[in-house]
Write an enzyme that holds these catalytic residues in place. Structure first.
Site, PDB file in Angstrom:
ATOM      1  N   CYS A  76       0.840  -1.197   0.000  1.00  0.00           N
ATOM      2  CA  CYS A  76       0.000   0.000   0.000  1.00  0.00           C
ATOM      3  C   CYS A  76       0.877   1.249   0.000  1.00  0.00           C
ATOM      4  CB  CYS A  76      -0.931  -0.003   1.214  1.00  0.00           C
ATOM      5  SG  CYS A  76      -2.033   1.423   1.269  1.00  0.00           S
ATOM      6  N   GLN A  77       0.787   2.010  -1.075  1.00  0.00           N
ATOM      7  CA  GLN A  77       1.587   3.243  -1.180  1.00  0.00           C
ATOM      8  C   GLN A  77       1.133   4.294  -0.171  1.00  0.00           C
ATOM      9  OE1 GLN A  77       4.153   3.384  -3.060  1.00  0.00           O
ATOM     10  NE2 GLN A  77       3.859   1.788  -4.603  1.00  0.00           N
TER      11      GLN A  77
END
Length: 294
Positions: free
Chosen positions: A173-174
């Protein structure tokens, strides 16, 4: 170069914080402040959810997703050895049975001559195919990570951005600059749960402000900000709520996002029933399911 890459990886987190500040600022100035009559039940619950969201986000960001300990590595080696021995015995038994029926005789019309033919050539090919298929379906084939130099237990994947292998990896997850895997998956689900609840709440309560701005004379800048704010909230609310529902589905099937995307016939092999699947991820105490605690 490494420092620059690490710095760049925090940009989505900074953008997310900026979005949160923008949403709350407009909501506070044009909704909470004009109608403030003390700390009502609604305001307390709303800010409690904001606090829980921030705690969940911080924990999901800082928790180690699912490191592979030395004991698990040794257990994986042992399982491989046991499985390899079992497969050798099974394949030897398969070949023995196959060789016994590979040569058959049959009678000619005059019942005098006999010919020897191989009537099971196709069956032999099918047996080889089935053996390989069984091995793949059991998921016990040896998987070794050349980058981490460790064996990869079941449901383990290597993240190229984290440069590490994680147990039960779901995705990278950025927005939290971290992977979502075995040890922080529940916290991540809590984070998107509170985000979804807050966005739906703000969308409903901000609708009155939106109508008021449309129907009255307002400066262009204020009109632009409130309209942009409202449509932006609606868009994010739909996306985050859909994302949360998708993860509820994954939990109910005991699958990860990576497993869902993989086109394999054994994607449901970890499914133990909806209730057991939720307990294995969210914990045995249902009262703590949506609290950001492990």
């Amino acid at each position: 170069m490494i420092f620059w890459n690490r710095l760049m990886s925090w940009i989505p987190v900074i953008i997310l914080l900026g979005i949160l500040i923008f949403i709350y600022s407009i909501y506070f100035v044009y909704n909470i402040q004009p109608n403030f009559e003390g700390f009502t039940f609604g305001i307390v619950i709303q800010h409690l959810m904001i606090l829980m969201f921030l705690i969940s986000m911080l924990r999901a960001m800082l928790l180690e997703p699912g490191a592979i300990c030395q004991d698990l590595i040794e257990e994986t080696w042992r399982q491989w050895d046991e499985y390899q021995q079992q497969e050798k015995e099974r394949m030897t038994e398969q070949r023995q049975r196959r060789s016994q029926r590979s040569v058959k005789t049959f009678k000619t019309e005059n019942d005098e001559d006999r010919s020897v033919v191989n009537m099971d050539a196709d069956e032999n090919l099918d047996d080889d195919y089935n053996i390989k298929k069984d091995i793949n379906q059991k998921g016990q084939e040896k998987r070794f990570c050349k980058k981490c130099c460790i064996p990869k237990p079941l449901r383990t994947h290597h993240c190229s951005q984290c440069r590490c292998c994680w147990q039960r990896m779901d995705h990278h997850c950025q927005w939290i600059n971290n992977c979502v895997a075995k040890d922080n998956y529940k916290i991540f689900v809590c984070m998107i749960f509170y985000a979804s609840c807050l966005l739906v709440w703000v969308s409903i309560s901000q609708y009155r402000v939106f109508l008021n701005v449309i129907e009255t004379d307002m400066p262009d800048l204020i009109l632009f900000l409130i309209v942009l704010h409202y449509y932006f909230i609606l868009l994010i609310a739909v996306l985050i709520t859909g994302f949360f529902i998708f993860h509820l589905y994954l939990i109910s099937q005991n699958k990860t996002t990576l497993e869902q995307l993989e086109d394999k016939p054994d994607r449901l092999k970890y499914n133990e029933g909806v209730w057991q699947n939720f307990k294995s991820i969210m914990g045995s105490n249902i009262l703590l399911w949506f609290l950001p605690v492990k």
